[in-house]
Design a protein around this motif. Structure first.
Motif, PDB file in Angstrom:
ATOM      1  N   ARG A 233       0.763  -1.638  -0.163  1.00 22.01           N
ATOM      2  CA  ARG A 233       0.105  -0.178  -0.125  1.00 22.01           C
ATOM      3  C   ARG A 233       1.010   1.423   0.003  1.00 22.01           C
ATOM      4  NH1 ARG A 233      -5.550  -2.122   2.504  1.00 22.01           N
ATOM      5  NH2 ARG A 233      -4.443  -4.121   3.495  1.00 22.01           N
TER       6      ARG A 233
ATOM      7  N   GLU B  70      -1.224   4.561   4.565  1.00 25.31           N
ATOM      8  CA  GLU B  70      -1.994   2.829   5.650  1.00 25.31           C
ATOM      9  C   GLU B  70      -0.676   2.435   6.061  1.00 25.31           C
ATOM     10  OE1 GLU B  70      -2.412   3.580   2.227  1.00 25.31           O
ATOM     11  OE2 GLU B  70      -3.864   3.847   1.672  1.00 25.31           O
TER      12      GLU B  70
ATOM     13  N   GLY C 155      -7.087   0.354  -4.475  1.00 22.75           N
ATOM     14  CA  GLY C 155      -9.237   0.322  -5.457  1.00 22.75           C
ATOM     15  C   GLY C 155      -9.523   0.996  -4.218  1.00 22.75           C
ATOM     16  N   GLU C 156     -10.573  -0.039  -4.254  1.00 21.14           N
ATOM     17  CA  GLU C 156     -12.187   0.512  -2.557  1.00 21.14           C
ATOM     18  C   GLU C 156     -11.520  -0.171  -1.290  1.00 21.14           C
ATOM     19  OE1 GLU C 156     -14.809   1.843  -3.765  1.00 21.14           O
ATOM     20  OE2 GLU C 156     -14.343   1.760  -5.315  1.00 21.14           O
ATOM     21  N   PRO C 157     -12.082   0.630  -0.590  1.00 20.50           N
ATOM     22  CA  PRO C 157     -11.696   0.566   1.130  1.00 20.50           C
ATOM     23  C   PRO C 157     -12.023  -1.033   1.225  1.00 20.50           C
ATOM     24  CG  PRO C 157     -12.757   2.204   1.415  1.00 20.50           C
ATOM     25  CD  PRO C 157     -13.127   2.017  -0.603  1.00 20.50           C
ATOM     26  N   ASP C 158     -11.319  -1.824   2.154  1.00 22.89           N
ATOM     27  CA  ASP C 158     -11.759  -3.397   2.460  1.00 22.89           C
ATOM     28  C   ASP C 158     -12.794  -3.453   3.819  1.00 22.89           C
ATOM     29  OD1 ASP C 158      -9.960  -3.229   4.400  1.00 22.89           O
ATOM     30  OD2 ASP C 158      -8.257  -3.836   3.161  1.00 22.89           O
TER      31      ASP C 158
ATOM     32  N   ARG D 131      -9.145   0.256   4.775  1.00 16.23           N
ATOM     33  CA  ARG D 131      -7.606   0.978   4.011  1.00 16.23           C
ATOM     34  C   ARG D 131      -8.099   0.650   2.773  1.00 16.23           C
ATOM     35  NH1 ARG D 131      -2.474  -1.520   7.063  1.00 16.23           N
ATOM     36  NH2 ARG D 131      -4.156  -3.412   7.054  1.00 16.23           N
ATOM     37  N   ARG D 132      -7.712   1.443   1.754  1.00 14.16           N
ATOM     38  CA  ARG D 132      -7.696   0.984   0.595  1.00 14.16           C
ATOM     39  C   ARG D 132      -6.468  -0.630   0.235  1.00 14.16           C
ATOM     40  NH1 ARG D 132      -7.296   6.039  -2.803  1.00 14.16           N
ATOM     41  NH2 ARG D 132      -8.196   4.835  -4.779  1.00 14.16           N
ATOM     42  N   LYS D 133      -7.578  -1.324  -0.759  1.00 10.10           N
ATOM     43  CA  LYS D 133      -7.543  -2.441  -1.138  1.00 10.10           C
ATOM     44  C   LYS D 133      -6.203  -1.852  -2.163  1.00 10.10           C
ATOM     45  CE  LYS D 133      -8.929  -6.993  -2.060  1.00 10.10           C
ATOM     46  NZ  LYS D 133     -10.518  -7.814  -1.928  1.00 10.10           N
TER      47      LYS D 133
END
Ligand SMILES: Cc1cc2nc3c(=O)[nH]c(=O)nc-3n(C[C@H](O)[C@H](O)[C@H](O)COP(=O)(O)OP(=O)(O)OC[C@H]3O[C@@H](n4cnc5c(N)ncnc54)[C@H](O)[C@@H]3O)c2cc1C
Ligand SMILES: Cc1cc2nc3c(=O)[nH]c(=O)nc-3n(C[C@H](O)[C@H](O)[C@H](O)COP(=O)(O)OP(=O)(O)OC[C@H]3O[C@@H](n4cnc5c(N)ncnc54)[C@H](O)[C@@H]3O)c2cc1C
Ligand code: SF4
Ligand code: SF4
Ligand code: FES
Lengths: 295, 465
Positions: B314, B318, B364-367, B371-373
Motif C-alpha cells: 500500500r 496505510e 482500490g475500494e476500502p476493504d 484501508r484502501r485495498k
C-alpha cells in the motif's frame, strides 16, 4: 516463602569417542524435574532435543538415541561437523550442558505386525536405533541395514543384534560386511523379498534421497528424518521449512519424519548449505580460540 | 509551574549516520531537568482521559505529578503498582494510539500530547539505576498456578498472582524468558539488559521461571492439568507466515522471525563470537509495512547491508508501523517502495536469491479494515536486485498449540477462544490471553489481558476452593 528451589542442571555423565569424529554422550538431570529427567520419561522414537553447550552457543538439534527414565538420562550420539558439535565434543563427564529442551518433533508412526525395513547410514545409525527398537517390540518383522564409509564408522552394530530379525552391514570400501552403499543392499533385499510394508531411512541427505527413489519405484512408504538447519525447534522461525508433496512444512513441528517419496530432496540439499561460508569462518575462529586457550 | 510549550520537550537523538552502525539505543531518554519540564506540561486533568487509553490503566497524572515534584520514588511506586514492565512499555508502547492519543494537551490546536511514554521510561530507568528489589509476598493460598509462555502476557499473570499470595510457575520453551521482548524486538529499541532486569523484578516475587520447557512436549498438557489448579496459556502467535511465491525456499530468503531470532536471541550480530550465523546481504529487501518490517530493516542496516528497501503493497498513509519507527528507519537510510508486492524471487546459479520480481499495485475500494485495498496493475512489473529477502508479513498461532492442547477450543483463525470477561477457555480452569487470543497485537494489550486473566483465575479458584 524464601528463595525457590535450586534449578535443576543437566550434567554430562559419560562421553566417549566411538568412531573418528563421532561421540556417544549421556546427559542426566540433577533432579526429577530436570530437562533430561522429563525428556527421558516422555520421549518416543523419532524425536529430538535442542541442545546448547554454552552462553555463546548455537541451539542445535540432535536425535534422542536412547533414554533411561530411572537414571534421568538421555543418550545423544553426534558427529563433529562444525563449531557447535566441536564444542560438545570437548565436554567432560561432570560438565554442565547449559540448555537441553525436548522431546521435540512428532514421534515415529510405529506400526504393528508388519514387514519393515530400517536403514541407517553414518551417524544416522544412532537415530535409527530407537526406531528399530520400537518396531521390534511392537511385533514387526524387522530387517536392519546399516552402512558407513568404512568399518570404523559402522557404529552401534552390536546394539542392533537383539532388535533385528535380520541385520545387513555394508561399507563403501568393503572393510566390513558387504561392499557397497545401503542402496545396493536395499535393492538386493527387495529383489529377493519384494516391497516392504513400510520402511525408515535415516542418514546423509543424499542417502535418504536415493533410498526414497527405490521406495518410490516399488511403491512402499519410506519415512525419512529430515535435517534442515534449525534455530528454535518449536515452529517459530520457519528456517527449517521443507517442501513435501509441493507443500511447505516446518520440519521441527510437522516432522522431522516425512515420506521420502514426496520430499523435494534437491531443495533440502540446497538449504543445508545456507550458511556454509559463515560457518567455515566460525569454525576457524573457534579453533583459533582453542589454540590460544591451550597455550 | 505549568509549561505551556506546544511541543514535547525535545529528546536528543543520536545522529542517524552514527546509530545505523551499532545496536545501541536511538536516544538516552530524558535527563531530570527535561523530565520535570515535560511533566510540567501535564494539566493534571480531573477526568484524566489518558488513563482510559492505557490498557492497564496506570495512574498517569499521579506518576507525572510526582515527577513535577521531583519525588521519583513515589513516581515509581505509582507506576509499578499497575505496570510491572514500565521501562519496556515506556519504550515500545504505541503511545500515540493509546494513552497519548487521549491526552487533553494533545487536543489543543497544533499541540503535541504530554510525552507519557518518555516520562514512564524516565522514572523506570531512574529506579533501575537506583536499584530495586521487590520483596516476596507471603504465600497465603495453597493453589498452584502454571503459566505457559513468558511473554508480557504470561509475566503479568505471574506477577499479579504472586503479588496476591499464590504460588506460580512459569514455563518457557526457549532458553531465555521474555517472549517477543527477548527474541523479536531488537536491542537498539529495547536493550535486553532492561528486559532481563524487569523480569528479574518478577522473579524476586518468588515466581519460579523454568526455561527449556515446552508444555505439551516436555510435559503433557494432561499432566500439567493434574498438577496445577489453574493454567494460563500465554504462548503468543509466533509462527511466521510466508508469501509462498515461487523462490520462497531459496537461500537468502528468511522470515523476519528467523532473522530477528538469530540476531536477538542467538546474538548473531556478534558472530563469530557467538556461534549462530546470519547472512548479511549487500542489498536487502524487506517485505511488509509493520513494526516487524521496520525492525528487520533497521537490523539489516546495522549488520552492514549497503541498501535496505522496504517493499510495501500500500502507501505511506496505510503503513501500520509506528510513525516514530518509520521515521527512524527513513533517517537511517532505509528506502521505501510503495504499492509494490513481490511475486517471485529469482535464483542465481547457486540457488541463492539474486533478485525479486515486483508487481506494482494501485489502490482500490476500502476493504473490511477501512484501508484502501491494493490491486495489482496488470503488466506493470519490475525486477529488483538483492541478495537477501526478509518477509515480515505477519504471524499465526504457535504451532505446538493444536497438537499439545487438543481440548482447548480454537476459533476459525486458529487462535484460542475465551470468555471476554474472565479469559477462561472452553476447558474449566484453563485461561488464555495475549497474542494467542487476539492475534499479533501489542505488549501492553498482552499485559492488559494478563491482568484480566489474573482476576479471572483468582475468582475461579475462589469458586472451586
Ligand atoms: C532433527 C535433527 C536431528 C539431528 N540429529 C543428529 C544426531 O543425532 N547426530 C548428529 O550428529 N547430527 C544430528 N543432526 C545434525 C546436527 O544438528 C548438525 O550436524 C549440527 O547442527 C551442526 O552444527 P555445527 O555447529 O557443529 O556445524 P555447523 O558449523 O553448523 O555446520 C557444519 C556443516 O554442516 C552442515 N550442516 C549444518 N546443519 C546441518 C544439518 N542440520 N544437517 C546436515 N548438515 C548440516 C553445514 O552446512 C556445514 O557445512 C540432526 C539434525 C536435525 C535437524
Ligand atoms: C519484531 C516485533 C516487534 C514488535 N514491536 C512491538 C512494539 O514496538 N510495541 C508493541 O507494543 N508491540 C510490539 N510487538 C508485538 C508484541 O511484542 C506482542 O504483541 C507481545 O509480545 C505478545 O505477548 P504474548 O505474551 O502474548 O506472547 P509472546 O511475547 O509471543 O510470548 C509467548 C512465549 O510463549 C512461549 N511458548 C509458546 N508455546 C509454548 C509452550 N508450549 N510451552 C512453553 N512456552 C511456550 C514462546 O516461546 C514465547 O516466548 C512486536 C512484535 C514483533 C514480533
Ligand atoms: S503502559 Fe503504555 S499505554 Fe499505558 S501509560 Fe504507559 S505508555 Fe501509555
Ligand atoms: S490527559 Fe494529558 S494533560 Fe491530562 S492528565 Fe493525562 S497526561 Fe496530563
Ligand atoms: S526450527 Fe524454527 S520453525 Fe523449525
Amino acid at each position: 516463602m524464601t528463595s525457590p528451589i535450586k534449578p535443576p542442571q543437566e550434567i554430562v555423565s559419560t562421553i566417549t569417542k566411538i568412531a573418528p569424529k563421532i561421540y556417544d554422550m549421556t546427559v542426566v538431570s540433577t533432579s526429577e524435574e530436570g530437562s533430561a529427567a522429563l525428556i527421558s520419561r516422555n520421549a518416543k522414537a523419532g524425536q529430538f532435543v535442542m541442545i546448547r553447550a554454552d552462553e555463546e552457543g548455537e541451539r542445535i538439534p540432535l536425535t534422542i538415541a536412547q533414554t533411561e527414565a530411572k537414571k534421568r538420562a538421555v543418550r545423544l550420539i553426534f558427529q563433529v561437523v562444525g563449531t557447535s558439535t566441536h564444542k560438545l565434543s570437548l565436554l567432560k563427564p561432570g560438565d554442565q550442558v547449559l540448555n537441553l529442551a525436548g522431546p521435540l518433533g512428532k514421534p515415529s508412526e510405529v506400526v504393528e505386525g508388519k514387514k519393515v525395513l530400517v536403514i541407517g547410514g553414518g551417524v544416522g545409525i544412532a537415530a535409527i536405533l530407537p526406531i528399530a527398537g520400537s518396531l521390534y517390540h511392537a511385533g514387526n518383522d524387522v530387517t536392519v541395514v546399516l552402512g558407513a564409509r568404512t568399518r570404523d564408522l559402522l557404529i552401534l552394530k552390536d546394539e542392533f543384534k537383539p532388535i533385528a530379525h535380520r541385520l545387513v552391514l555394508c561399507t563403501d570400501d568393503g572393510s566390513e560386511g558387504r561392499k557397497g552403499f545401503v542402496t545396493d543392499a536395499m535393492n538386493d533385499l527387495v529383489a529377493n523379498t519384494g516391497a516392504y510394508d513400510v520402511g525408515w531411512a535415516v542418514g546423509p541427505t543424499i542417502m535418504m534421497k536415493m533410498c526414497s527413489e527405490i521406495a518410490k519405484r516399488l511403491d512402499f512408504p519410506l519415512w525419512t528424518s529430515l535435517n534442515p538447519i534449525m534455530v528454535d525447534g518449536t515452529g517459530m522461525c520457519g528456517g527449517c521449512r521443507v517442501l513435501v508433496g509441493n507443500e511447505m512444512f516446518f520440519a521441527c513441528v510437522d516432522g522431522p519424519e516425512f515420506d521420502g517419496r514426496l520430499v523435494d530432496w534437491d531443495n533440502l540439499l540446497l538449504r543445508q548449505k545456507q550458511f556454509k561460508t559463515e560457518e567455515a569462518d566460525s569454525f576457524h575462529h573457534c579453533r583459533l580460540e582453542n589454540q590460544l586457550h591451550s597455550r | 509551574m505549568l509549561n505551556r510549550s506546544k511541543q514535547k520537550t525535545k529528546l536528543i537523538e543520536r545522529a542517524p549516520e552514527e546509530r545505523r552502525k551499532d545496536f545501541l539505543e536511538v536516544n538516552d531518554g530524558y535527563s531530570l531537568t527535561e523530565a520535570v519540564s515535560e511533566a510540567d506540561r501535564c494539566l493534571q486533568c480531573r477526568n484524566a482521559p489518558c488513563i482510559q487509553g492505557c490498557p492497564v490503566a496506570i495512574d498517569i497524572p499521579g506518576f507525572i505529578k510526582a515527577i513535577q515534584e521531583k519525588d521519583l520514588e513515589r513516581s515509581w511506586e505509582i507506576l509499578y503498582a499497575t505496570n510491572r514492565l514500565p521501562a519496556i512499555c515506556g519504550r515500545v508502547c504505541p503511545q500515540e494510539k493509546q494513552c497519548e492519543e487521549r491526552c487533553t494537551v494533545g487536543k489543543i490546536k497544533n499541540s503535541e500530547p504530554v510525552a507519557i511514554g518518555r516520562l514512564e521510561r524516565f522514572t523506570a530507568d531512574w529506579k533501575r539505576k537506583a536499584g530495586f528489589s521487590p520483596a516476596p509476598v507471603e504465600l497465603t493460598h495453597t493453589e498452584r498456578i502454571a503459566v505457559v509462555g513468558s511473554g508480557p502476557a504470561g509475566l503479568t499473570v505471574a506477577a499479579e498472582l504472586a503479588q496476591n499470595g499464590y504460588a506460580v510457575e512459569v514455563f518457557e520453551a526457549l532458553h531465555e524468558p521474555g517472549g517477543v521482548l527477548t527474541y523479536g524486538i531488537p536491542e537498539f529499541r529495547l536493550p535486553k539488559e532492561i528486559v532481563r532486569a524487569e523480569i528479574e523484578g518478577i522473579r524476586k516475587l518468588d515466581v519460579v521461571l523454568r526455561t527449556d520447557f515446552i508444555v505439551g512436549k516436555t510435559i503433557f498438557f494432561e499432566e500439567i492439568r493434574k498438577r496445577y489448579q489453574a493454567i494460563f496459556l500465554g504462548i503468543g502467535a509466533g509462527a511466521p507466515k510466508f508469501m509462498n511465491v515461487p523462490g520462497t525456499n531459496l537461500n537468502g530468503v528468511f522470515s523476519a522471525s528467523e532473522f530477528l531470532t538469530r540476531v536477538n536471541l542467538m546474538k548473531a550480530f556478534r558472530f563469530p563470537h557467538a556461534d549462530t550465523p546470519i547472512t548479511i546481504g549487500k542489498n536487502v529487501i524487506v517485505v511488509g509495512g509493520g513494526n516487524v518490517a521496520m525492525d528487520a530493516a533497521r537490523s539489516a542496516l546495522r549488520l552492514g547491508a549497503q541498501t535496505v528497501k522496504i517493499v510495501y503493497r500500500r502507501t505511506e498513509t496505510e503503513l501500520p508501523a509506528r510513525w516514530e519507527e518509520y521515521h527512524h528507519a527513513m533517517e537511517e537510510g532505509v528506502e521505501f517502495l510503495w504499492l509494490s508486492n513481490p511475486i517471485a524471487y529469482l535464483p542465481d546459479s547457486d540457488s541463492r536469491v539474486k533478485g525479486a520480481r515486483i508487481q506494482k499495485m494501485g489502490l482500490g475500494e476500502p476493504d473490511a479494515s477501512g484501508r484502501r485495498k491494493p490491486v495489482p496493475l496488470p503488466g506493470v512489473e519490475e525486477t529488483l536486485e538483492c541478495d537477501c529477502v526478509i518477509e515480515a508479513i505477519g504471524q499465526s498461532a504457535h504451532r505446538i498449540l493444536s497438537e499439545g492442547f487438543k481440548e482447548v477450543r480454537l476459533n476459525r483463525w486458529g487462535y484460542i477462544e475465551v470468555d471476554p470477561e474472565t479469559l477462561m477457555t472452553s476447558v474449566p480452569g484453563v485461561f488464555a490471553g495475549g497474542d494467542i487470543v487476539t492475534g499479533a497485537a501489542t505488549v501492553i494489550e498482552a499485559m492488559g489481558a494478563g491482568k484480566t486473566a489474573a482476576k479471572g483465575i483468582m475468582n475461579y479458584l475462589r469458586t472451586i476452593g
